[in-house]
Design an enzyme around this catalytic site. Structure first.
Site, PDB file in Angstrom:
ATOM      1  N   SER A 180     -71.190   4.599  49.613  1.00 47.82           N
ATOM      2  CA  SER A 180     -72.514   3.989  49.504  1.00 47.82           C
ATOM      3  C   SER A 180     -73.197   3.753  50.847  1.00 47.82           C
ATOM      4  O   SER A 180     -73.483   4.680  51.571  1.00 47.82           O
ATOM      5  CB  SER A 180     -72.385   2.694  48.698  1.00 47.82           C
ATOM      6  OG  SER A 180     -73.644   2.178  48.381  1.00 47.82           O
ATOM      7  N   ASP A 198     -80.386   3.604  49.488  1.00 46.88           N
ATOM      8  CA  ASP A 198     -79.172   3.498  50.293  1.00 46.88           C
ATOM      9  C   ASP A 198     -78.450   4.853  50.243  1.00 46.88           C
ATOM     10  O   ASP A 198     -78.956   5.812  49.659  1.00 46.88           O
ATOM     11  CB  ASP A 198     -78.285   2.338  49.825  1.00 46.88           C
ATOM     12  CG  ASP A 198     -77.623   2.608  48.487  1.00 46.88           C
ATOM     13  OD1 ASP A 198     -78.159   3.434  47.727  1.00 46.88           O
ATOM     14  OD2 ASP A 198     -76.580   1.995  48.193  1.00 46.88           O
ATOM     15  N   ASP A 211     -78.190   4.208  44.886  1.00 54.66           N
ATOM     16  CA  ASP A 211     -78.173   3.276  43.756  1.00 54.66           C
ATOM     17  C   ASP A 211     -78.866   1.951  44.083  1.00 54.66           C
ATOM     18  O   ASP A 211     -78.839   1.016  43.302  1.00 54.66           O
ATOM     19  CB  ASP A 211     -76.750   3.052  43.202  1.00 54.66           C
ATOM     20  CG  ASP A 211     -75.813   2.374  44.179  1.00 54.66           C
ATOM     21  OD1 ASP A 211     -76.228   2.081  45.320  1.00 54.66           O
ATOM     22  OD2 ASP A 211     -74.647   2.129  43.809  1.00 54.66           O
ATOM     23  N   GLU A 270     -80.029  -7.416  41.989  1.00 56.41           N
ATOM     24  CA  GLU A 270     -79.548  -8.208  43.111  1.00 56.41           C
ATOM     25  C   GLU A 270     -80.641  -8.144  44.170  1.00 56.41           C
ATOM     26  O   GLU A 270     -81.412  -7.181  44.228  1.00 56.41           O
ATOM     27  CB  GLU A 270     -78.246  -7.630  43.660  1.00 56.41           C
ATOM     28  CG  GLU A 270     -77.074  -7.834  42.721  1.00 56.41           C
ATOM     29  CD  GLU A 270     -75.731  -7.490  43.359  1.00 56.41           C
ATOM     30  OE1 GLU A 270     -74.934  -8.414  43.565  1.00 56.41           O
ATOM     31  OE2 GLU A 270     -75.491  -6.311  43.647  1.00 56.41           O
ATOM     32  N   ALA A 271     -80.699  -9.163  45.032  1.00 50.05           N
ATOM     33  CA  ALA A 271     -81.726  -9.184  46.077  1.00 50.05           C
ATOM     34  C   ALA A 271     -81.662  -7.919  46.941  1.00 50.05           C
ATOM     35  O   ALA A 271     -82.678  -7.448  47.447  1.00 50.05           O
ATOM     36  CB  ALA A 271     -81.564 -10.434  46.935  1.00 50.05           C
ATOM     37  N   ASN A 272     -80.458  -7.310  47.047  1.00 52.92           N
ATOM     38  CA  ASN A 272     -80.297  -6.109  47.879  1.00 52.92           C
ATOM     39  C   ASN A 272     -80.935  -4.846  47.291  1.00 52.92           C
ATOM     40  O   ASN A 272     -80.903  -3.783  47.901  1.00 52.92           O
ATOM     41  CB  ASN A 272     -78.815  -5.845  48.164  1.00 52.92           C
ATOM     42  CG  ASN A 272     -78.012  -5.537  46.904  1.00 52.92           C
ATOM     43  OD1 ASN A 272     -78.553  -5.050  45.905  1.00 52.92           O
ATOM     44  ND2 ASN A 272     -76.719  -5.804  46.929  1.00 52.92           N
ATOM     45  N   PRO A 299     -66.750 -17.183  49.485  1.00 54.44           N
ATOM     46  CA  PRO A 299     -65.871 -16.290  50.242  1.00 54.44           C
ATOM     47  C   PRO A 299     -66.283 -14.833  50.025  1.00 54.44           C
ATOM     48  O   PRO A 299     -66.721 -14.465  48.933  1.00 54.44           O
ATOM     49  CB  PRO A 299     -64.492 -16.558  49.637  1.00 54.44           C
ATOM     50  CG  PRO A 299     -64.754 -17.097  48.269  1.00 54.44           C
ATOM     51  CD  PRO A 299     -66.087 -17.768  48.308  1.00 54.44           C
ATOM     52  N   SER A 300     -66.167 -14.018  51.064  1.00 61.86           N
ATOM     53  CA  SER A 300     -66.428 -12.582  50.928  1.00 61.86           C
ATOM     54  C   SER A 300     -65.390 -11.976  49.990  1.00 61.86           C
ATOM     55  O   SER A 300     -64.267 -12.455  49.919  1.00 61.86           O
ATOM     56  CB  SER A 300     -66.323 -11.924  52.304  1.00 61.86           C
ATOM     57  OG  SER A 300     -66.027 -10.551  52.159  1.00 61.86           O
ATOM     58  N   GLY A 301     -65.767 -10.913  49.291  1.00 64.74           N
ATOM     59  CA  GLY A 301     -64.810 -10.244  48.406  1.00 64.74           C
ATOM     60  C   GLY A 301     -63.900  -9.295  49.158  1.00 64.74           C
ATOM     61  O   GLY A 301     -62.906  -8.813  48.618  1.00 64.74           O
TER      62      GLY A 301
END
Length: 541
Positions: free
Chosen positions: A64, A276, A280, A370-372, A498-500
């Site tokens: 991605s 991106d 997607d 999502e905001a992204n 927390p980050s994934g």
């Protein structure tokens, strides 16, 4: 299962010593040279999954928006959705198994998931434009073949195109034809039907500049161009002929850095968008007359689509239930506008596309972004049937026409997954039909100033959250501290999660001014550093 063949082929795709990887929302992602064994083993897993559900499964080789040196792989379930969570666990086990245990783990998965070894298996494969992708997809094919699976290699495709093909195949063509031509024809036909109705707007309104992140999007948009009506005037930039994938360009870069990509020359008030690397995600943006950059992110895209659909539903006179699904990262202004002005219910879920998709399935029409910039719209079977019936049989002209527009929207939207090409056409159609400029769209509401930060910690697991990640449960005292800090500022909120993927804690803050949002984010980051085991020097303002 031929254990000798498995042993022989597995030895050709050895696992580097000491490497462990986790299958997450994005599948597996890391440096390309560490992925050969993963690809072979995901080929094996796809065959097992296909036998278990007696359907075609997809495998996409992509990382991605990651840098060009990276690569990755994700599996696609029968209706074009993401791999079932229980199988993410199997993927991780299989990926990390030592050579000698591979056979045993394959057998265990077959037992646990009730895989019928005698069923046929079918797998669709796609890949992005990274230099490593072709060789890695060959390793996938080795894995599929060793377990006797059939495969169709689509070669270079966007991630959403592969999701689409898998869904078409498993619905016996009800969703569409499982070919690229089928995809281009379905989308372009729906798009042409829609813009036929649009007021003949000024020529300049139809121009759109697209930053393709030097990725697959450029290739596929060029293939699709002959299918577009002459009214569509798209101009491709960062098409991959000169520069590196995702380098200083693409939707992720534009969203994170809040500035235009390299290689795209923007004139005031020109409409621009960025895909991106695997197409997607999409974000829009423009520069105003004073040269100020304006980003139009996933929240504003969801809002535009919701305004349009709500209007059509009112015209059709149907009591279909519509809702918008967001994450905690959605700008507070968008939530407020949707709930208070548009009167559309908004639901907040945990970060990660699978959570949004799952929640959106609960409504007749579920809009999620999502905001992204990753998102789509889901229509329930009942809603789709009703709309198509009205488009055919409704006697009242206005109602029938509105139902036809809805029907074309259903066909234009890729309901399997967020799709930059499809989302772009949806947005372009809505802007044309409503006669809106990019500035008018942007002015629907004003984003609250916000700031994203991250703090390195020794172990991200010390932070546990609740209420769709909006409140911290552990470590003790952290949420109370955040509450106290938030009280100091107007229109403010903040949360930590927390980050994934890495040992960092992500911090989001918003407030009435940029200065206050920055100050709040910094104060929260200090609280995280002190209460959650920060690493290195304390965060600096």
């Amino acid at each position: 299962m031929d254990s000798e063949a498995l042993k022989k082929y597995s030895a050709l795709h050895p696992k580097p010593a000491g490497l462990t990887l986790q299958y997450g929302t994005a599948g597996f992602r890391t440096k390309a040279e560490q992925l050969d064994h993963i690809m072979f083993r995901m080929g094996l897993l796809a065959v097992l999954r296909s036998k278990a559900v007696v359907s075609t499964i997809g495998i996409m080789v992509t990382a991605s928006h990651n840098p060009e040196e990276d690569n990755g792989v994700k599996l696609v379930d029968p209706l074009g959705e993401m791999l079932h969570p229980s199988w993410e666990e199997y993927a991780t086990q299989l990926a990390n198994a030592e050579e000698r245990e591979l056979q045993k783990i394959v057998t265990e998965i077959c037992q646990k998931a009730a895989v019928n070894q005698h069923k046929d298996a079918s797998v669709f494969i796609g890949r992005d434009t990274r230099p490593s992708s072709e060789k890695l997809s060959q390793s996938v094919i080795d894995g599929i073949s060793v377990l006797g699976g059939q495969y169709h290699d689509y070669g270079l495709v966007t991630t959403p195109q592969l999701h689409y093909m898998v869904c078409c195949q498993n619905t016996q063509g009800q969703y569409g034809k499982a070919t690229l031509e089928g995809y281009y024809e379905k989308l372009s036909k729906a798009f042409m039907e829609l813009i036929k109705q649009s007021p003949r707007s000024a020529e300049s309104q139809r121009h759109l500049k697209i930053d393709c992140a030097n990725g697959i999007g450029a290739l596929k948009l060029s293939e699709m161009e002959p299918y577009f009506p002459k009214e569509v005037l798209i101009h491709l930039y960062n098409d991959g002929t000169k520069e590196k994938l995702n380098h200083l360009c693409g939707a992720d870069f534009v969203k994170v850095h809040q500035k235009p990509p390299r290689g795209l020359d923007m004139k005031p008030n020109e409409r621009c968008c960025s895909f991106d690397g695997d197409a997607d995600r999409i974000v829009y943006y423009y520069k105003d007359a004073t040269g100020h950059f304006h980003l139009i992110d996933g929240d504003k895209i969801a809002t535009l689509i919701s305004i349009f659909l709500k209007d059509l539903l009112a015209k059709v006179g149907q009591t279909l239930k519509m809702a918008v699904v967001q994450t905690a990262y959605a700008n507070g202004s968008s939530t407020h506008y949707l709930e208070e002005t548009l009167k559309v219910p908004v639901h907040c879920v945990k970060t990660g596309v699978k959570h949004l998709h799952h929640k959106a399935q609960e409504f007749d029409i579920g809009v999620y972004f999502e905001a992204n910039g990753h998102g789509t719209v889901l229509f329930s079977k009942a809603a789709e049937t009703k709309i198509r019936q009205l488009a055919k049989e409704e006697k009242d002209d206005e109602k029938r026409e509105a139902a036809k527009v809805l029907e074309n929207m259903i066909d234009l939207i890729n309901q399997t997954v967020g799709d930059a090409v499809s989302d772009m056409l949806v947005i372009e159609a809505i802007l044309a039909l409503k006669g809106l400029t990019v500035q008018q769209w942007d002015a629907v509401y004003t984003d609250l100033p916000n700031r994203l930060l991250k703090v390195q910690v020794a172990d991200r697991r010390v932070i546990d959250t609740t209420d769709a990640e909006r409140r911290a449960v552990t470590p003790p005292g952290l949420q109370e501290k955040i509450d106290a800090l938030v009280k100091k500022y107007k229109l403010s909120r903040a949360f930590v999660r927390p980050s994934g993927t890495e040992d960092v804690v992500r911090i989001y803050a918003e407030a009435d001014t940029q200065e206050n949002a920055d100050a709040l984010a910094h104060e929260v980051s200090l609280a995280v550093y002190h209460l959650a085991g920060g690493k290195g020097a304390p965060p600096q303002p």
